[in-house]
Design a protein around this motif. Structure first.
Motif, short mmCIF file in Angstrom:
data_model
loop_
_atom_site.label_atom_id
_atom_site.label_comp_id
_atom_site.label_asym_id
_atom_site.label_seq_id
_atom_site.Cartn_x
_atom_site.Cartn_y
_atom_site.Cartn_z
N LEU A 377 1.00 -1.33 -0.06
CA LEU A 377 0.08 0.02 -0.01
C LEU A 377 1.02 1.03 0.04
CD1 LEU A 377 -2.80 -1.06 2.45
CD2 LEU A 377 -3.02 -0.64 0.19
N ALA A 378 2.02 1.08 0.54
CA ALA A 378 2.86 2.31 0.91
C ALA A 378 3.45 2.63 -0.44
CB ALA A 378 3.85 2.30 2.05
N LYS A 379 3.91 1.53 -1.08
CA LYS A 379 4.49 1.51 -2.28
C LYS A 379 3.71 2.36 -3.42
CE LYS A 379 6.29 -1.27 -6.00
NZ LYS A 379 6.40 -2.82 -6.39
N ARG A 380 2.18 2.05 -3.48
CA ARG A 380 1.36 2.42 -4.51
C ARG A 380 1.25 3.89 -4.75
NH1 ARG A 380 -3.87 -0.77 -3.55
NH2 ARG A 380 -2.50 -2.68 -4.09
N ASP A 381 0.87 4.84 -3.89
CA ASP A 381 0.79 6.15 -4.09
C ASP A 381 1.09 6.96 -2.94
OD1 ASP A 381 -1.62 6.47 -2.73
OD2 ASP A 381 -2.61 5.45 -4.25
N ALA A 382 1.32 8.19 -3.13
CA ALA A 382 1.63 9.28 -1.91
C ALA A 382 0.48 9.38 -0.93
CB ALA A 382 1.95 10.46 -2.69
N GLU A 383 -0.61 8.96 -1.57
CA GLU A 383 -1.93 9.53 -0.59
C GLU A 383 -1.99 8.36 0.48
OE1 GLU A 383 -6.64 9.45 -0.82
OE2 GLU A 383 -5.49 10.03 -2.47
N ASN A 384 -1.38 7.18 0.02
CA ASN A 384 -1.48 5.86 1.05
C ASN A 384 -0.45 6.11 2.05
OD1 ASN A 384 -3.63 4.52 -0.14
ND2 ASN A 384 -2.33 3.02 -1.35
N ARG A 385 0.77 6.93 1.62
CA ARG A 385 1.73 6.98 2.72
C ARG A 385 1.50 7.93 3.60
NH1 ARG A 385 4.66 7.86 -2.55
NH2 ARG A 385 5.24 5.82 -3.50
N ILE A 386 0.83 9.11 3.43
CA ILE A 386 0.38 10.10 4.23
C ILE A 386 -0.84 9.24 5.19
CG2 ILE A 386 -0.96 12.18 4.56
CD1 ILE A 386 0.04 12.74 1.80
N TYR A 387 -1.62 8.52 4.84
CA TYR A 387 -2.79 7.91 5.51
C TYR A 387 -2.29 6.96 6.57
CZ TYR A 387 -7.21 6.09 7.00
OH TYR A 387 -8.43 6.07 7.55
N ILE A 388 -1.36 6.22 5.96
CA ILE A 388 -0.85 4.98 6.79
C ILE A 388 0.04 5.41 7.89
CG2 ILE A 388 0.85 3.03 6.80
CD1 ILE A 388 -0.23 2.59 3.67
N ALA A 389 0.68 6.56 7.83
CA ALA A 389 1.44 7.35 8.46
C ALA A 389 0.77 7.95 9.74
CB ALA A 389 2.59 8.06 8.12
N LYS A 390 -0.12 8.50 9.26
CA LYS A 390 -1.24 9.14 10.29
C LYS A 390 -2.14 8.20 11.01
CE LYS A 390 -1.72 13.54 7.78
NZ LYS A 390 -2.88 14.50 6.96
N ALA A 391 -2.27 7.25 10.54
CA ALA A 391 -2.80 5.94 11.22
C ALA A 391 -2.14 5.40 12.38
CB ALA A 391 -3.27 4.98 10.38
N GLY A 392 -0.94 5.65 12.45
CA GLY A 392 0.01 5.41 13.61
C GLY A 392 0.99 3.95 13.03
N ALA A 393 0.94 3.86 11.92
CA ALA A 393 1.58 2.55 11.62
C ALA A 393 3.25 2.56 11.85
CB ALA A 393 1.40 2.30 10.17
N ASN A 418 9.21 2.80 1.67
CA ASN A 418 8.15 3.41 1.28
C ASN A 418 7.50 4.63 1.58
OD1 ASN A 418 8.68 1.36 -0.94
ND2 ASN A 418 7.12 0.02 -0.16
N LEU A 419 7.36 4.28 3.14
CA LEU A 419 6.65 5.34 3.74
C LEU A 419 8.00 6.71 3.87
CD1 LEU A 419 5.15 3.65 6.63
CD2 LEU A 419 4.05 4.63 4.94
N SER A 420 8.80 6.46 3.82
CA SER A 420 10.05 7.58 3.97
C SER A 420 9.86 8.50 2.61
CB SER A 420 11.28 7.04 4.37
OG SER A 420 11.83 6.20 3.10
N ILE A 421 9.39 8.04 1.56
CA ILE A 421 9.45 8.52 0.34
C ILE A 421 8.76 10.06 0.65
CG2 ILE A 421 8.69 8.70 -1.97
CD1 ILE A 421 9.16 5.77 -2.19
N HIS A 422 7.50 9.99 1.17
CA HIS A 422 6.92 11.19 1.95
C HIS A 422 7.77 11.96 2.93
CE1 HIS A 422 3.64 14.10 2.02
NE2 HIS A 422 3.48 13.72 3.43
N ASP A 423 8.25 13.26 2.46
CA ASP A 423 9.08 14.16 3.50
C ASP A 423 8.57 13.93 4.72
OD1 ASP A 423 10.80 14.23 1.42
OD2 ASP A 423 10.27 16.42 0.92
N ASP A 424 7.39 14.36 5.01
CA ASP A 424 6.87 14.63 6.45
C ASP A 424 7.26 13.21 7.35
OD1 ASP A 424 6.43 16.95 6.01
OD2 ASP A 424 4.08 16.68 5.67
N ASN A 425 6.93 12.07 6.77
CA ASN A 425 7.20 10.76 7.48
C ASN A 425 8.52 10.62 7.80
OD1 ASN A 425 4.46 10.37 6.93
ND2 ASN A 425 4.80 8.93 5.25
N LYS A 426 9.37 11.14 7.26
CA LYS A 426 10.99 11.03 7.58
C LYS A 426 10.96 11.45 8.97
CE LYS A 426 13.26 11.72 3.08
NZ LYS A 426 12.19 11.58 2.34
N THR A 427 10.65 12.31 9.50
CA THR A 427 10.52 13.06 10.84
C THR A 427 10.11 11.83 11.77
OG1 THR A 427 10.60 15.20 10.09
CG2 THR A 427 10.06 14.69 12.44
#
Length: 682
Positions: A377-393, A418-427
């Protein structure tokens, strides 16, 4: 005067617009995935390299200095090449698998053209005129070197796959069809379901007409018959897959005057053209608004198959949406307007929440399956990366990095990558304490887990402050170990991560002390080593550090660098010149390096580079020539002083005359200091 100001303002606006378009194009390329055809490897490599250009566009967008007109023109050329690359990647993602294999010569020509365009466009960017950090320039130069090297490779598709397809394509009847050949084709092309076959039929039609070569009617007929043979075989092997006979392209005997809307493009609920197609758990596709209403009314089954849905999670069908848009354009129909945002928190939350619950389970199978699905899911698109991180994964995935199950550990580290591709998730990843555990995976995990751990560290180290954190975690020795013993992909991941980390000065000493210099020297000495570009880029970085200079001097790097200046690619020549210049600059090994360069005959290759090299290569070569010229003057003066101190026995007239003319020891020291001052002033 007013006209000049207006022209300058227009030029600045155009430069800013080009940068915005470049950033948008790279973002679009990043969203293209699922390269499942015969060119998966080169397509993935092309997309990955282009994504690594993104930091340059961000820095240009955030820069204070206006973009000069000449630089804007160069960036506009880069935009053209990226657009061509995007088109190629898009065809590789949603295009016909059969068509791209049979048209392998044209496909390879497109690869060659795109790679050449990117190489030339990057070569034309005047970095010295742009407000970009040195580290980003080095990163872009490394990517440029990879594009240049890619031009020399011959990435042909699977020979057996091509041979099987061609033999089937040329058969005029169904007699003597080899079942093993059909089985291989269905498996290798991933045409094993009725949905796969329908999608391939539509894509095949579009690509045949778009190619513009030969008689499209004949091509469609022959390729359609080939597809029908595969479809008949697959259905024979699996009678329960369905009996639909609409695999044959919907257009026959040239284009019809009135376009017929394919059934595949209609929502099974509304029977209207789908604007925003989504896939439900059973694999069926519906218009998003229609299926949402169905689910909101209390149904938990698939409307078409009546199967109970294991989850209400909806996945955007990007492939079908693209095919609908292409069909509309080809038939003069206004494409459907779909919403920009594609999310439904109510529907997504239940699925992601269930996965997070499994991550927290003590059951290893639950942990493994949930981490694997989040990875995809995190590989698929940017929206998934944001949502998965916000959900606490993220904290739960970090915890699983310590799993004793290798597969779970691999899924967890790849999901974090895959989640780290989104900059906000790096932190969030850093603050969750992931770095020490990623390093642990890098040391002790399976080879694939180690490779993905290295890629994750590279992704996180894009942020400057995290370079320090990662360097202090013990990651560098583990990366060097992977560079030594990994697969080809693992070595590249390790080299890229090491390069990025060594942009920070404090990490260079760590890399040298961990033994990277003998390793990269060994890579550079291998004639056919595919890692030469990356190894030389790391060497150039280390040559500017005191410990790096000492290690490179001990490893006798000067002759190797001169050989690269003389015989390497244009990018390698300039990097070798930059490394040699660092070794010949201030420091305890300055004069020994200059002496080694002189004894190896460096002046000739440097003069040639100063005339025919890249702009950066020319600058480095000129500086080296100046330093070597001054060094030769010093040698000459030292030799003259040495000869002056020898002569006839004391008391001879000649000796008396020399004593009068020879400066005192203090004068000699002063002259030597003067020469050094002149040398350093250069």
């Amino acid at each position: 005067m007013k006209a000049d100001i207006e022209r300058a303002s227009e030029a600045q606006s155009e430069g800013e617009a080009v940068v915005r378009r470049l950033a948008m194009t790279v973002e679009e390329i990043a969203s293209i995935s699922d390269f499942r055809n015969a060119y998966r490897k080169p397509l993935c490599s092309l997309a990955r390299r282009i994504r690594l250009l993104e930091p340059m566009f961000h820095e240009l967008a955030d820069g204070r200095d206006p973009i000069p007109e000449s630089a804007a023109r160069a960036l506009a050329e880069l935009e053209k090449s990226l657009t061509a690359a995007k088109d190629l990647l898009w065809h590789g993602s949603v295009g016909s698998k059969i068509f791209v294999v049979l048209e392998r010569d044209n496909m390879m020509k497109k690869f060659e053209d795109v790679t050449t365009q990117l190489d030339q466009a990057l070569n034309g960017i005047p970095f010295d005129e742009l407000d970009i950090s040195e580290e980003v320039i080095e990163q872009v130069e490394l990517i440029h070197a990879q594009f240049k090297k890619a031009k020399e490779r011959d990435e042909m598709p699977d020979v057996e796959l091509y041979s099987d397809l061609l033999s089937l394509y040329n058969k005029s009847n169904d007699t003597n069809l080899d079942p093993s050949t059909l089985s291989r084709l269905a498996e290798n092309l991933q045409l094993v379901t009725i949905s796969d076959l329908k999608q391939e039929s539509l894509a095949l039609h579009e690509m045949v007409f778009a190619s513009g070569g030969g008689d499209p009617g004949e091509n469609i007929e022959k390729m359609s018959m080939l597809l029908k043979k595969i479809k008949d075989f697959v259905q024979t092997q699996n009678p329960e897959m369905g009996t639909e006979s609409d695999v044959k392209p919907f257009l026959q005997d040239r284009r019809p005057k009135v376009p017929i809307l394919p059934d595949e493009f209609r929502c099974p609920i509304s029977l209207e053209l789908m604007k925003d197609p989504v896939i439900v758990a059973t694999g069926q596709t519906y218009e998003r608004t229609c299926i949402e209403k169905w689910l909101a009314s209390g149904h938990d089954t698939c409307p078409k198959t009546q199967q109970k849905l294991s989850t209400t999670f909806l996945t955007t069908n990007y492939v079908l949406r693209s095919l609908i848009e292409q069909w509309c354009e080809a038939n003069g129909v206004d494409p459907p307007k779909c919403p920009i945002q594609y999310n439904n928190p109510t529907l997504e939350h239940s699925h992601v929440a269930a996965l997070l619950h499994k991550l927290s389970s003590r059951n290893i199978d639950d942990q493994q399956s949930a981490a694997g699905e989040l990875r995809l899911l995190a590989k698929r698109d940017a929206e998934n990366r944001i949502y998965i991180a916000k959900a606490g994964a993220i904290p739960l995935l970090v915890k699983l990095l310590l799993s004793t199950d290798p597969r779970t550990q691999e899924h967890a580290v790849t999901a974090l990558l895959n989640l780290s591709i989104h900059d906000d998730n790096k932190t969030s990843i850093i603050s969750s304490g992931a770095i020490p555990r990623i390093v642990l995976v890098l040391r002790n995990g399976s080879m694939e887990a180690r490779e993905n751990a290295a890629a994750a560290l590279f992704s996180l180290s894009v942020v400057d402050e995290y370079k320090v954190t990662i360097g202090a975690s013990g990651a560098i020795p583990a990366l060097i170990s992977l560079l030594s013993e990994g697969t080809r992909r693992g070595k590249k991941d390790a080299a890229t991560a090491l390069f990025n980390l060594c942009i920070y000065q404090g990490n260079k000493g760590k890399a040298v002390r961990a033994g990277v210099v003998p390793l990269i020297m060994g890579l550079l000495k291998e004639p056919s080593e595919p890692m030469k570009d990356e190894a030389l880029a790391i060497l150039t970085l280390l040559s500017g550090h005191p410990e790096g200079k000492s290690a490179l001097a001990d490893a006798q790097a000067v002759p190797l660098l001169i050989e690269m200046i003389e015989c390497g690619s244009s990018r390698n020549r300039e990097n070798a010149a930059a490394g040699l210049l660092n070794l010949c600059d201030n420091g305890e090994h300055q004069f020994s390096s200059l002496a080694a360069a002189q004894s190896c005959g460096a002046m000739g290759p440097l003069q040639e580079l100063a005339i025919n090299g890249t702009e950066r290569g020319k600058r480095k070569a000129v500086q080296l020539i100046e330093r070597m010229s001054l060094f030769l003057v010093q040698q000459h003066e030292a030799q003259a002083l040495a000869e002056a101190s020898e002569g006839p026995p004391d008391g001879s007239p000649a000796h008396e005359q020399r004593e009068c003319a020879t400066p005192t020891q203090d004068d000699d020291h002063g002259e030597h200091v003067g020469l050094l001052a002149a040398y350093h002033a250069c």
